[in-house]
Each structure stands twice: as C-alpha cells, then as structure tokens.
Enzyme design. Structure first.
Site, PDB file in Angstrom:
ATOM      1  N   LEU A 133       0.832  -1.082   0.052  1.00  0.00           N
ATOM      2  CA  LEU A 133       0.119   0.089   0.256  1.00  0.00           C
ATOM      3  C   LEU A 133       0.778   1.127   0.303  1.00  0.00           C
ATOM      4  O   LEU A 133       1.963   1.369   0.673  1.00  0.00           O
ATOM      5  CB  LEU A 133      -1.033  -0.072   1.198  1.00  0.00           C
ATOM      6  CG  LEU A 133      -2.149  -0.909   1.342  1.00  0.00           C
ATOM      7  CD1 LEU A 133      -2.892  -0.529   2.604  1.00  0.00           C
ATOM      8  CD2 LEU A 133      -2.865  -0.646   0.136  1.00  0.00           C
ATOM      9  N   ASP A 134       0.508   2.358  -0.642  1.00  0.00           N
ATOM     10  CA  ASP A 134       1.190   3.479  -0.568  1.00  0.00           C
ATOM     11  C   ASP A 134       1.183   4.031   0.548  1.00  0.00           C
ATOM     12  O   ASP A 134       0.238   3.987   1.510  1.00  0.00           O
ATOM     13  CB  ASP A 134       0.688   4.598  -1.666  1.00  0.00           C
ATOM     14  CG  ASP A 134       0.883   3.982  -3.187  1.00  0.00           C
ATOM     15  OD1 ASP A 134       1.722   3.364  -3.431  1.00  0.00           O
ATOM     16  OD2 ASP A 134      -0.060   4.406  -3.945  1.00  0.00           O
ATOM     17  N   ILE A 135       2.291   4.804   0.962  1.00  0.00           N
ATOM     18  CA  ILE A 135       2.432   5.450   2.399  1.00  0.00           C
ATOM     19  C   ILE A 135       1.052   6.430   2.816  1.00  0.00           C
ATOM     20  O   ILE A 135       0.828   6.173   3.902  1.00  0.00           O
ATOM     21  CB  ILE A 135       3.559   6.359   2.454  1.00  0.00           C
ATOM     22  CG1 ILE A 135       3.695   6.974   3.847  1.00  0.00           C
ATOM     23  CG2 ILE A 135       3.660   7.661   1.258  1.00  0.00           C
ATOM     24  CD1 ILE A 135       5.043   8.034   3.969  1.00  0.00           C
ATOM     25  N   THR A 137      -1.993   5.955   1.429  1.00  0.00           N
ATOM     26  CA  THR A 137      -3.169   4.972   1.150  1.00  0.00           C
ATOM     27  C   THR A 137      -3.400   4.374   2.619  1.00  0.00           C
ATOM     28  O   THR A 137      -2.465   3.627   3.121  1.00  0.00           O
ATOM     29  CB  THR A 137      -3.082   3.967   0.143  1.00  0.00           C
ATOM     30  OG1 THR A 137      -2.962   4.540  -1.053  1.00  0.00           O
ATOM     31  CG2 THR A 137      -4.276   3.174   0.021  1.00  0.00           C
ATOM     32  N   ARG A 235      -5.404   5.264  -8.896  1.00  0.00           N
ATOM     33  CA  ARG A 235      -5.027   6.396  -9.027  1.00  0.00           C
ATOM     34  C   ARG A 235      -5.005   7.060 -10.633  1.00  0.00           C
ATOM     35  O   ARG A 235      -5.351   8.027 -10.616  1.00  0.00           O
ATOM     36  CB  ARG A 235      -3.738   6.951  -8.057  1.00  0.00           C
ATOM     37  CG  ARG A 235      -3.873   6.332  -6.548  1.00  0.00           C
ATOM     38  CD  ARG A 235      -2.546   6.389  -6.013  1.00  0.00           C
ATOM     39  NE  ARG A 235      -1.958   7.589  -6.213  1.00  0.00           N
ATOM     40  CZ  ARG A 235      -0.653   7.865  -5.569  1.00  0.00           C
ATOM     41  NH1 ARG A 235       0.222   7.024  -5.271  1.00  0.00           N
ATOM     42  NH2 ARG A 235      -0.085   9.040  -5.882  1.00  0.00           N
TER      43      ARG A 235
END
Length: 324
Positions: A133-135, A137, A235
């Site tokens: 997961l992105d930082i 998100t 995104r």
C-alpha cells in the site's frame, strides 16, 4: 513519534563489470545513487564494506561482489500509530493501516514503518508484507508470519485471485453509469514513478462498484475494485478520466505542483489545491484463501469518508487543516 534510529545497512547493486574493477569505477557506474552525497566522508568513516572488509577508493571489486553502505543514525519523521489488528491466525496478520505510515523502509523512514512497528509489537522478526500500500493510502494490508508462508499468500496477489475493494474520494461528479474502466497504462515521461494512460501500455482494468455524489462538495465517493493489479492503477485510472483522487499529489491536475512539493515537502502550502493532506484512498475490503482451503473475508471499520469530510471542513476554515 520522532525517533533517532540506529542507522541502516543498505545493500548496493552487485558489481557486474568484467575483470576486477576498482571501487571508483563501480561508483561511476552507479553515480545516480550518490548524487549530492558525502561519499568522501563515508569512505573516511569506513561506511563502505564488502565481504566483511572495509572498502577504500582503491579497493578492488570482483564480478558479483555486492558492497553495502552504512547510513548513519538520523531522526525520522513522525508517523501515526493508530494501527488496528483486524485478523490474526497461525500464518497471517492483517492490520488496518493509517495514512502517512509507510509499510517498509523508504527514504527518511526506516524504523518508523509499519513493518518495523509490527515486528516489535509481535516480537516476530520474520513478519513480512505479502502486498503493498502506498504511504498515503490507508486500510487493510496482510503480513505473512513466517517466510515459508509468504509465498502462499503472495501468489494469490500476483495471480489477481484476491478480492479487493477500495473507497476513494475524487474531484468532480463521476458518471454513475460507468462501471468498468479499461485503460492501458505506461510510465510517464515527466515523472518516472507515475503511470499514465497509453493505448500501447500494459492492460489495466478496474470495476466501479458504486458511485455517490457529495452534494456539499463537487466530489464523488467511489467503491473501486481492481481487476488487474498494476502499480498506482486506481489513482491513474481516476486521474486519466479527469477525476483525480482528492489529496493525490502525484496524480493531481497539475504535475508541476507535485514537482515543487518534492523540493520543499510543504504540504500545507498546497492544501488549497489538493484539499486534503493525503490521498483519499482506503483499502476497505480484502478476501483471500487460507491454507485450510477456506475464504477469509475482512472489512475495515474505519469511517474514512467522515474523516475526509471533517478534514475538508477544517481546510476550508482560516488557518487550514491540522496536518498532525
């Protein structure tokens, strides 16, 4: 909380040069890794090592040697710590991650990461994430508890056999009749970590399971289900259709704004454009197979939509949102 870590050993790329090139040749081959770095100071301090020996500029590297570099202790940025354990069994740990907490070490984050915090909390140094997961998100993320269990779960993600659902808040009134986004993606020519629509790119497919228009804002709440698993797919798809995710720096309408932010990291200065201090994307549901042959279905209990609305109201007031 902020913390001074113990420093970090970083494995550098293996030397693939023929013969026995000296270390200076190796550094020139990988110059992009050391731009603006105090390389001479690192040599004097003995921070370059390989095969249990300290390296100097005159050291010889054989083909296949892999040097490592010691990064001295530094104070890491503050991160949120409201980590919720959603599920735990003999092989798997699933937690609900807050936004702003990186999963694994990156940039200025080493010990202030979800992986390090969970390893310390569970006293399990073998814990490892099976997806990413992105930082910025938030939401559900799964960790294998032992190395021999990781492949079982990782394979499900790699083969797109995991059912995932994300909640997103996007700018604009998203069309309610659009249920499938089919948009091939390729790397952007300006920002190399960004994916952009490209008819010759890699196929990417997203299901739009639900759309709700926010009457108080020119925004929409979406439920998105990635059918393929491309990096930044949700995104990129939202931005590619002209409905970027609220708070998304990289995929916002103005790429130059993101490039300026990379230089100063002053999120507060750009809140009037991004509206939120982080991207409004949340991993809400996760369903995967267990070693026992059953299906494990989990749902996040965070009310992220209300949190986003509260932050939007704060950002509209004089003084802006509280980024802490």
């Amino acid at each position: 909380m902020a913390r001074l870590n113990h420093g970090q050993w970083i494995l550098l790329p293996k030397n693939k040069g023929p013969g026995q090139p000296v270390l200076d040749d190796y550094l020139q081959q990988h110059a992009r890794l050391f731009v603006g770095k105090p390389v001479d100071t690192w040599f004097e301090a003995g921070y370059f090592q390989c095969n249990d020996r300290t390296l100097t500029r005159e050291s010889v590297l054989r083909s296949g040697d892999q040097p490592r570099l010691f990064r001295p202790p530094w104070e890491e940025p503050v991160v949120p710590d409201d980590i919720h354990i959603v599920h735990e069994d003999a092989s798997l740990l699933v937690v609900d991650k807050p936004p702003g907490l990186p999963v694994t070490p990156t940039g200025d984050f080493y010990q202030n990461t979800l992986l390090h915090l969970l390893r310390a909390q569970t006293n399990n140094a073998a814990l490892s994430p099976v997806h990413r997961l992105d930082i910025e998100t938030s939401g559900l993320i799964a960790f294998a508890k032992q190395p021999d269990q990781r492949g079982f779960y990782q394979m499900q993600f790699q083969q797109n056999r995991i059912a995932k659902s994300y909640t997103a808040l996007v700018f604009g009134r998203f069309p309610t009749k659009l249920t499938i986004i089919e948009m091939p993606l390729a790397k952007d020519s300006l920002i190399y970590t960004k994916a952009v629509p490209d008819p010759d790119g890699i196929p990417a497919r997203t299901e739009v399971a639900a759309v709700a228009h926010d009457l108080d804002q020119d925004m929409s709440v979406l439920e998105l289900k990635p059918i393929t698993g491309r990096t930044n797919q949700l995104r990129a798809h939202c931005a590619g259709l002209g409905f970027p995710i609220v708070g998304d720096k990289k995929y916002g309408a103005d790429p130059q704004l993101f490039l300026r932010w990379l230089e100063d990291k002053n999120t507060a200065a750009y809140l009037t454009r991004w509206r939120l201090p982080y991207q409004a994307l949340h991993s809400r549901c996760l369903a995967l197979d267990t070693p026992a042959g059953t299906c494990l279905a989990l749902t996040s209990q965070r009310d992220v939509v209300q949190t986003w609305r509260d932050l939007l109201q704060q950002s509209a007031r004089p003084g802006g949102a509280d980024l802490n």
